[in-house]
Design a protein around this motif. Structure first.
Motif, mmCIF file in Angstrom:
data_model
loop_
_atom_site.group_PDB
_atom_site.id
_atom_site.type_symbol
_atom_site.label_atom_id
_atom_site.label_comp_id
_atom_site.label_asym_id
_atom_site.label_seq_id
_atom_site.Cartn_x
_atom_site.Cartn_y
_atom_site.Cartn_z
ATOM 1 N N HIS A 1 18.462 26.327 46.431
ATOM 2 C CA HIS A 1 19.801 27.166 46.522
ATOM 3 C C HIS A 1 19.839 28.301 47.412
ATOM 4 C CE1 HIS A 1 19.964 25.178 42.227
ATOM 5 N NE2 HIS A 1 20.405 24.250 43.246
ATOM 6 N N GLU A 2 18.889 28.684 47.902
ATOM 7 C CA GLU A 2 19.090 29.991 48.965
ATOM 8 C C GLU A 2 19.366 29.338 50.320
ATOM 9 O OE1 GLU A 2 15.433 31.730 49.777
ATOM 10 O OE2 GLU A 2 14.460 29.934 50.677
ATOM 11 N N THR A 3 19.752 30.336 51.107
ATOM 12 C CA THR A 3 20.375 30.057 52.495
ATOM 13 C C THR A 3 19.531 30.696 53.426
ATOM 14 O OG1 THR A 3 22.574 29.792 52.114
ATOM 15 C CG2 THR A 3 22.090 30.551 54.228
ATOM 16 N N TYR A 4 19.023 29.929 54.331
ATOM 17 C CA TYR A 4 18.240 30.494 55.506
ATOM 18 C C TYR A 4 18.247 29.612 56.758
ATOM 19 C CZ TYR A 4 14.910 26.445 54.887
ATOM 20 O OH TYR A 4 14.348 25.221 54.641
ATOM 21 N N VAL A 5 17.776 30.302 57.816
ATOM 22 C CA VAL A 5 17.951 29.442 59.146
ATOM 23 C C VAL A 5 16.779 30.106 59.843
ATOM 24 C CG1 VAL A 5 19.226 31.572 60.038
ATOM 25 C CG2 VAL A 5 18.988 29.226 61.273
ATOM 26 N N ASP A 6 16.195 29.056 60.678
ATOM 27 C CA ASP A 6 15.143 29.048 61.406
ATOM 28 C C ASP A 6 15.583 29.039 63.226
ATOM 29 O OD1 ASP A 6 13.159 29.197 59.354
ATOM 30 O OD2 ASP A 6 12.986 26.947 59.205
ATOM 31 N N ILE A 7 15.311 30.195 63.824
ATOM 32 C CA ILE A 7 15.839 30.299 65.114
ATOM 33 C C ILE A 7 14.564 30.289 66.101
ATOM 34 C CG2 ILE A 7 16.994 32.066 66.468
ATOM 35 C CD1 ILE A 7 18.402 32.986 64.085
ATOM 36 N N HIS A 8 14.956 29.807 67.141
ATOM 37 C CA HIS A 8 14.113 29.602 68.153
ATOM 38 C C HIS A 8 13.792 30.999 68.812
ATOM 39 C CE1 HIS A 8 12.457 28.458 72.259
ATOM 40 N NE2 HIS A 8 12.160 27.302 71.684
ATOM 41 N N PRO A 9 12.416 31.232 68.898
ATOM 42 C CA PRO A 9 12.032 32.787 69.152
ATOM 43 C C PRO A 9 12.479 33.319 70.620
ATOM 44 C CG PRO A 9 10.150 31.413 69.001
ATOM 45 C CD PRO A 9 11.185 30.494 68.674
ATOM 46 N N ARG A 10 12.807 32.155 71.379
ATOM 47 C CA ARG A 10 13.239 32.689 72.728
ATOM 48 C C ARG A 10 14.544 32.356 73.088
ATOM 49 N NH1 ARG A 10 9.779 34.138 76.916
ATOM 50 N NH2 ARG A 10 8.071 33.381 76.039
ATOM 51 N N LEU A 11 15.186 31.075 72.786
ATOM 52 C CA LEU A 11 16.518 30.876 73.049
ATOM 53 C C LEU A 11 17.429 31.362 71.952
ATOM 54 C CD1 LEU A 11 15.911 27.259 74.300
ATOM 55 C CD2 LEU A 11 15.978 29.326 75.543
ATOM 56 N N ALA A 12 17.040 31.617 70.918
ATOM 57 C CA ALA A 12 17.965 32.196 69.666
ATOM 58 C C ALA A 12 18.921 31.161 69.226
ATOM 59 C CB ALA A 12 18.563 33.534 70.067
ATOM 60 N N VAL A 13 18.550 29.825 69.205
ATOM 61 C CA VAL A 13 19.004 28.816 68.713
ATOM 62 C C VAL A 13 18.841 28.155 67.557
ATOM 63 C CG1 VAL A 13 20.093 27.988 71.027
ATOM 64 C CG2 VAL A 13 18.296 27.001 70.182
ATOM 65 N N PRO A 14 19.525 27.686 66.458
ATOM 66 C CA PRO A 14 18.953 27.455 65.214
ATOM 67 C C PRO A 14 18.081 26.011 65.462
ATOM 68 C CG PRO A 14 21.412 28.043 64.958
ATOM 69 C CD PRO A 14 21.034 27.913 66.348
ATOM 70 N N ILE A 15 16.994 25.935 64.835
ATOM 71 C CA ILE A 15 16.391 24.606 64.942
ATOM 72 C C ILE A 15 16.064 24.120 63.524
ATOM 73 C CG2 ILE A 15 15.361 25.089 67.224
ATOM 74 C CD1 ILE A 15 12.802 26.155 66.121
ATOM 75 N N GLY A 16 16.195 24.843 62.682
ATOM 76 C CA GLY A 16 16.151 24.354 61.361
ATOM 77 C C GLY A 16 16.720 25.244 60.159
ATOM 78 N N GLY A 17 16.489 25.016 58.958
ATOM 79 C CA GLY A 17 17.258 25.795 57.782
ATOM 80 C C GLY A 17 18.450 24.995 57.120
ATOM 81 N N TRP A 18 18.871 25.743 56.144
ATOM 82 C CA TRP A 18 19.940 24.963 55.397
ATOM 83 C C TRP A 18 21.100 26.276 54.943
ATOM 84 C CZ3 TRP A 18 20.715 20.050 55.227
ATOM 85 C CH2 TRP A 18 19.849 19.302 55.574
ATOM 86 N N SER A 19 22.329 26.073 55.277
ATOM 87 C CA SER A 19 23.273 26.905 54.899
ATOM 88 C C SER A 19 23.864 26.280 53.741
ATOM 89 C CB SER A 19 24.457 27.160 55.818
ATOM 90 O OG SER A 19 25.543 27.716 55.334
ATOM 91 N N ARG A 20 23.773 27.104 52.374
ATOM 92 C CA ARG A 20 24.330 26.613 51.265
ATOM 93 C C ARG A 20 25.421 27.390 50.459
ATOM 94 N NH1 ARG A 20 18.034 26.017 50.411
ATOM 95 N NH2 ARG A 20 17.604 23.403 50.915
ATOM 96 N N VAL A 21 26.374 26.861 50.180
ATOM 97 C CA VAL A 21 27.481 27.551 49.609
ATOM 98 C C VAL A 21 28.256 26.554 48.570
ATOM 99 C CG1 VAL A 21 29.201 26.912 51.396
ATOM 100 C CG2 VAL A 21 29.579 29.216 50.097
ATOM 101 N N GLN A 22 28.709 27.377 47.525
ATOM 102 C CA GLN A 22 29.292 26.731 46.423
ATOM 103 C C GLN A 22 30.816 27.091 46.276
ATOM 104 O OE1 GLN A 22 27.328 26.104 42.752
ATOM 105 N NE2 GLN A 22 28.830 27.155 41.536
ATOM 106 N N ILE A 23 31.691 26.079 46.113
ATOM 107 C CA ILE A 23 33.198 26.215 45.777
ATOM 108 C C ILE A 23 33.356 26.342 44.246
ATOM 109 C CG2 ILE A 23 35.431 25.522 46.315
ATOM 110 C CD1 ILE A 23 34.253 24.341 49.096
ATOM 111 N N ASN A 24 34.045 27.417 44.062
ATOM 112 C CA ASN A 24 34.501 27.442 42.447
ATOM 113 C C ASN A 24 35.882 27.599 42.397
ATOM 114 O OD1 ASN A 24 31.405 27.873 41.827
ATOM 115 N ND2 ASN A 24 31.822 29.549 43.168
ATOM 116 N N MET A 25 36.393 27.475 41.356
ATOM 117 C CA MET A 25 37.792 27.591 40.821
ATOM 118 C C MET A 25 37.843 28.690 39.935
ATOM 119 S SD MET A 25 40.029 25.980 42.870
ATOM 120 C CE MET A 25 41.317 26.082 42.042
#
Length: 498
Positions: A388-412
């Motif tokens: 359930h955590e959010t993380y992103v793996d970024i290319h160390p030279r180009l700074a574009v995401p190449i992995g990871g997961w953005s996770r968010v929950q919607i509640n009422m």
């Protein structure tokens, strides 16, 4: 004798002068190349400059029609004991997570307009989603009736007569706090009678861009919002940074200059210079939350066969109270003109102002890192860091995401109105989980992977050769210069030794 020595010295210097000039030039050149390759980012900047968004370039074409398509894994909470809860036979509601329902996103950035100075690009987004696998999205689940919760939340600030009128309407259409719907309809749109009745009234104040109500209906189709980002041509450090939202650098929603500021990437690329300093928090602009989300450097990782830099959300990013992120608390003015802050529990972010006033709140899935009391009100939630955590793996030279997961929950959030008795035993202020989404990159086309691979391994090899080659050249030229100097003085002029 002295005249002979002087004559021989002049002859020796004259004969070796071209060699000395050549070696001196080589020393200076090697020193300059060494300083540039070791002390500056010229080589890296030369590579990332290819990412600048120039009209007609390959990077512009890929930015406008990305070949890397994000995957959406959607987990919906099925309420399994609604009848027992409403009848008083169960003390708490119980949820069971169903899914994931896997959709593939297609994005196009349309109607691009490049500023005269070439430094800014404005555009709209067009998105579509195709079911790709996982659980079948025609499953029937019992879920919260979002239009009903929203209508009652609006009604609590209305007059008693207006609340009675709403009660009459809800009685006529027989609204219930929970519905049984197919997942696809609940996500992307279904014909809801209350929504159909309310839309003309709401449209007087805010435009609702979809005809049928769905939790994620706002994401599909052409967005009415226009974003403006930096092309990176003026300064590569600004590449991809969001500058304006609908022509404004300030959303004027939170009534705070810092929190209202439009800044951060859209998540598809980050300014390469920022990831070189690991103490700096990179940001992406979440327009659905009307705010920037900071990501902190966590450490080195490995994604798609390439060493990467891992960034994570801080544990308190969704927390707002009087001493931390207070600008994200809602403000209510009292009779004396004072201002009262209304803050959500720890780990809960109130996004009502970004969702037409609907009582929608965001959190990490299963209330991970949120106030533990939230888990006491609902059975069936099991927060886990790995899931359930959010993380992103970024290319160390180009700074574009190449992995990871953005996770968010919607509640009422349950917001009761005195004269609208349609929420039964639900407690005022209770927070009900609806669904949670994880967005990531699981597939990258070979053409893109080839660029990512060479931008790391091949570029690192070339850079290392330049660095160590310049250092070797410097040592060699200094050694030869010194050797020639002493050879000229002591060998070509033996009389100087006596």
């Amino acid at each position: 004798m002295e005249k002979a020595v002087e004559r021989n010295l002049k002859i020796g210097i004259s004969r070796n002068r071209p060699g000395f000039w050549l070696l001196s030039s080589l020393v200076v050149l090697s020193l300059s190349l060494c300083a540039v390759s070791w002390l500056t980012e010229v080589f890296s900047d030369a590579i990332v400059s290819r990412l600048q968004l120039r009209n007609g370039s390959l990077s512009f074409a890929w930015w406008q029609h990305p070949t890397v398509r994000a995957v959406y894994r959607i987990h919906v909470f099925n309420y399994t004991n609604v009848e027992d809860f409403e009848a008083g036979r169960a003390a708490k509601l119980h949820v069971h997570e169903i899914g994931p329902y896997v959709y593939r996103e297609t994005v196009a950035r349309i109607k691009p307009k490049i500023a005269d100075n070439l430094h800014e690009i404005s555009y709209q987004e067009m998105r579509s989603y195709q079911w790709e696998g996982g659980s079948p999205d025609d499953e029937q689940l019992t879920v919260p009736n979002v239009p009903l919760f929203t209508a009652i939340a609006f009604a609590r600030d209305m007059s008693f007569i207006a609340q009675l009128s709403l009660t009459a309407v809800l009685s006529t259409i027989r609204s219930k706090p929970f519905l049984k719907l197919p997942v696809h309809s609940y996500l992307w749109g279904y014909d809801d009678e209350l929504f159909r009745l309310a839309k003309p009234l709401i449209s007087w104040q805010q435009n609702i861009p979809y005809d049928n109500f769905g939790i994620l209906a706002f994401k599909a189709g052409v967005s009415k919002d226009r974003l403006t980002i930096s092309s990176g041509l003026d300064d590569i450090r600004n590449l991809g940074n969001t500058i304006y939202f609908n022509g404004r650098s300030n959303r004027n929603i939170w009534h705070d200059q810092k929190c209202d500021k439009v800044e951060g990437s859209d998540g598809s690329m980050f300014p390469p210079s920022l990831i070189r300093d690991h103490t700096y928090n990179i940001k992406f602009y979440a327009k659905e939350m009307c705010r920037s989300i900071p990501l902190q450097y966590y450490g080195k990782s490995y994604a798609k066969g390439i060493p990467s830099l891992r960034y994570k959300l801080s544990g308190d990013v969704f927390t707002a109270n009087s001493s931390h992120n207070s600008c994200y608390c809602h403000k209510r003015f009292n009779d004396t003109g004072g201002k009262n802050l209304i803050c959500s529990p720890k780990g809960i972010f109130n996004t009502s102002v970004c969702n037409f006033g609907a009582p929608i709140l965001s959190s990490l899935p299963h209330f991970y890192l949120a106030d533990e009391s939230l888990l006491d009100n609902i059975d069936g939630l099991k927060p886990k860091e790995k899931l359930h955590e959010t993380y992103v793996d970024i290319h160390p030279r180009l700074a574009v995401p190449i992995g990871g997961w953005s996770r968010v929950q919607i509640n009422m959030e349950v917001r009761k109105a005195d004269a609208v008795p349609f929420l039964g035993r639900l407690k005022d202020g209770a927070i009900l989980p609806v669904l949670w989404i994880e967005v990531g990159i699981d597939e990258i086309p070979d053409s893109v992977m080839n660029i990512l691979y060479h931008s790391y391994y091949t570029a690192n090899t070339i850079e290392a050769c330049l660095q160590w080659g310049s250092l070797l050249s410097l040592f060699s030229s200094v050694f030869l210069f010194t050797y020639m100097h002493f050879k000229n003085r002591y060998i070509n002029q033996p009389n100087l030794l006596f």
